[in-house]
Design an enzyme around this catalytic site. Structure first.
Site, PDB file in Angstrom:
ATOM      1  N   PRO A 151       0.821  -1.223   0.000  1.00  0.00           N
ATOM      2  CG  PRO A 151      -0.562  -1.413   1.884  1.00  0.00           C
ATOM      3  CD  PRO A 151       0.591  -2.037   1.197  1.00  0.00           C
ATOM      4  CD  GLU A 178      -0.584  -5.312   9.601  1.00  0.00           C
ATOM      5  OE1 GLU A 178      -1.741  -5.741   9.683  1.00  0.00           O
ATOM      6  OE2 GLU A 178      -0.302  -4.176   9.173  1.00  0.00           O
ATOM      7  NE  ARG A 183      -4.395  -3.805 -22.555  1.00  0.00           N
ATOM      8  CZ  ARG A 183      -4.287  -2.595 -23.113  1.00  0.00           C
ATOM      9  NH1 ARG A 183      -3.357  -1.750 -22.684  1.00  0.00           N
ATOM     10  NH2 ARG A 183      -5.080  -2.223 -24.106  1.00  0.00           N
ATOM     11  CG  ASP A 228      -4.160   1.224 -23.913  1.00  0.00           C
ATOM     12  OD1 ASP A 228      -5.231   0.756 -24.320  1.00  0.00           O
ATOM     13  OD2 ASP A 228      -3.165   0.539 -23.654  1.00  0.00           O
TER      14      ASP A 228
HETATM   15  N1  JEE Z   1      -0.218  -3.235  -4.172  1.00  0.00           N
HETATM   16  C1  JEE Z   1      -0.924  -3.077  -3.265  1.00  0.00           C
HETATM   17  C2  JEE Z   1      -1.858  -2.823  -2.223  1.00  0.00           C
HETATM   18  C3  JEE Z   1      -2.076  -3.449  -0.986  1.00  0.00           C
HETATM   19  C4  JEE Z   1      -1.327  -4.540  -0.331  1.00  0.00           C
HETATM   20  C5  JEE Z   1      -0.252  -5.163  -0.979  1.00  0.00           C
HETATM   21  C6  JEE Z   1       0.498  -6.115  -0.321  1.00  0.00           C
HETATM   22  C7  JEE Z   1       0.162  -6.472   0.977  1.00  0.00           C
HETATM   23  C8  JEE Z   1       0.720  -7.365   1.929  1.00  0.00           C
HETATM   24  C9  JEE Z   1      -0.047  -7.302   3.078  1.00  0.00           C
HETATM   25  N2  JEE Z   1      -1.029  -6.402   2.868  1.00  0.00           N
HETATM   26  C10 JEE Z   1      -2.022  -6.040   3.877  1.00  0.00           C
HETATM   27  C11 JEE Z   1      -1.631  -4.769   4.544  1.00  0.00           C
HETATM   28  C12 JEE Z   1      -2.602  -3.955   5.042  1.00  0.00           C
HETATM   29  C13 JEE Z   1      -2.260  -2.762   5.705  1.00  0.00           C
HETATM   30  C14 JEE Z   1      -0.959  -2.401   5.848  1.00  0.00           C
HETATM   31  C15 JEE Z   1      -0.600  -1.105   6.578  1.00  0.00           C
HETATM   32  N3  JEE Z   1      -0.081  -1.390   7.934  1.00  0.00           N
HETATM   33  C16 JEE Z   1       1.359  -1.717   7.809  1.00  0.00           C
HETATM   34  C17 JEE Z   1       1.999  -1.899   9.183  1.00  0.00           C
HETATM   35  O1  JEE Z   1       1.770  -0.745   9.987  1.00  0.00           O
HETATM   36  C18 JEE Z   1       0.364  -0.499  10.170  1.00  0.00           C
HETATM   37  C19 JEE Z   1      -0.284  -0.250   8.800  1.00  0.00           C
HETATM   38  C20 JEE Z   1       0.015  -3.191   5.323  1.00  0.00           C
HETATM   39  C21 JEE Z   1      -0.323  -4.415   4.676  1.00  0.00           C
HETATM   40  C22 JEE Z   1      -0.939  -5.875   1.614  1.00  0.00           C
HETATM   41  C23 JEE Z   1      -1.685  -4.909   0.972  1.00  0.00           C
HETATM   42  N4  JEE Z   1      -3.118  -2.843  -0.396  1.00  0.00           N
HETATM   43  N5  JEE Z   1      -3.561  -1.871  -1.212  1.00  0.00           N
HETATM   44  C24 JEE Z   1      -2.818  -1.813  -2.320  1.00  0.00           C
HETATM   45  N6  JEE Z   1      -2.989  -0.922  -3.361  1.00  0.00           N
END
Ligand code: JEE
Length: 250
Positions: free
Chosen positions: A92, A119, A161, A176
């Site tokens: 994220p 996480e 693609r 696109d």
């Molecule tokens: N690409 C993409 C993604 C992802 C994504 C991608 C990979 C993983 C691996 C685990 N998760 C879950 C997750 C949730 C919340 C958090 C934040 N916390 C981190 C620790 O401190 C507290 C806050 C982290 C990890 C993921 C989520 N979410 N949204 C996107 N656009």
């Protein structure tokens, strides 16, 4: 192009066997190798996570399974010419995944995806591999998923693609949204096909006119309208904003 994906949910990547990516694999244009991270654990519970140092919610993915697996992936190697692999870490907190980044990644011969769960992965794993290969942390959007596998599906489709010969009509990605060129930073306008009238709804006359200049103009106008309505921020990025402002004044 070769893709390696390391995951605790290999079945999540089944969609890479169908449709556009599946066809590209069958034609040999793309190689996809999915690795189950738990095969690099050695305890009876196949443990891949542990509690976070410093406390806090959830669990963190451990270093050793990732390190042992990634060392194996790199050792198995792939003749990617002068370029080695690029690691793509969905997170994220990553760099926004855009069409521009898709184009950059499509130029790479070998991508290694490391979708995490919990996480995230112990930071030392990315730090370790960043000493050996480029590591890109990438986010597919401003929302929170439960893991990175969905991002791998999204990134893979957007990249595949763009590979030569994968899209049937080479022209398709010329228009696109977000692609460089005349329609850069514009959303696609509406599309239509037969029948000419459906439930009393006809298609725009210009599309039956055979006048390619008028059709192109109509499509750009519709793209501008849709972009102004749904993504006004994009209009600030392109000269279309000047056109659009003039158009709105008339
Ligand atoms: N690409 C993409 C993604 C992802 C994504 C991608 C990979 C993983 C691996 C685990 N998760 C879950 C997750 C949730 C919340 C958090 C934040 N916390 C981190 C620790 O401190 C507290 C806050 C982290 C990890 C993921 C989520 N979410 N949204 C996107 N656009």
């Amino acid at each position: 192009m070769r893709l390696d994906v390391v995951t605790i949910f290999p079945e999540y990547l089944e969609p890479l066997n169908v449709s556009l990516v599946g066809k590209a694999r069958a034609r040999g244009q793309l190689g996809v190798h999915v690795h189950d991270l738990r095969q690099w654990t050695y305890d009876r519970h196949n443990t891949v996570d542990d509690t976070p140092y410093g406390g806090g919610p959830g669990m963190v993915m451990k270093t050793d399974p990732w390190g042992d697996c990634l060392d194996q992936v790199l050792a198995d190697g792939y003749d990617s010419g002068a370029h080695g692999p690029v690691m793509v870490v969905p997170t994220p907190s990553g760099r926004p995944f855009t069409q521009e980044l898709a184009v950059e990644l499509a130029a790479q011969p070998w991508l290694i995806f490391t979708p995490a769960r919990y996480e995230g992965i112990d930071r030392r794993v990315m730090d370790e591999y960043a000493t050996r290969i480029p590591v890109h942390e990438v986010s597919i959007g401003d929302y929170v998923l439960a893991g990175g596998e969905a991002a791998v599906l999204v990134i893979t489709e957007a990249v595949a693609r763009l590979l030569p010969g994968v899209l049937g009509n080479a022209e398709s990605h010329r228009d696109d949204s977000f692609a460089p060129g005349e329609m850069a930073n514009l959303l696609e306008g509406p599309v239509y096909t037969k029948p000419p009238v459906w439930r009393g709804r006809a298609i725009p006359d210009v599309l039956l006119s055979g006048h390619h200049g008028k059709i192109a103009r109509w499509r750009r106008d519709e793209a501008l309208r849709r972009t102004a309505a749904n993504r006004p921020d994009l209009l600030e990025r392109t000269e279309a904003s000047a056109f659009d402002k003039k158009d709105r004044e008339t």
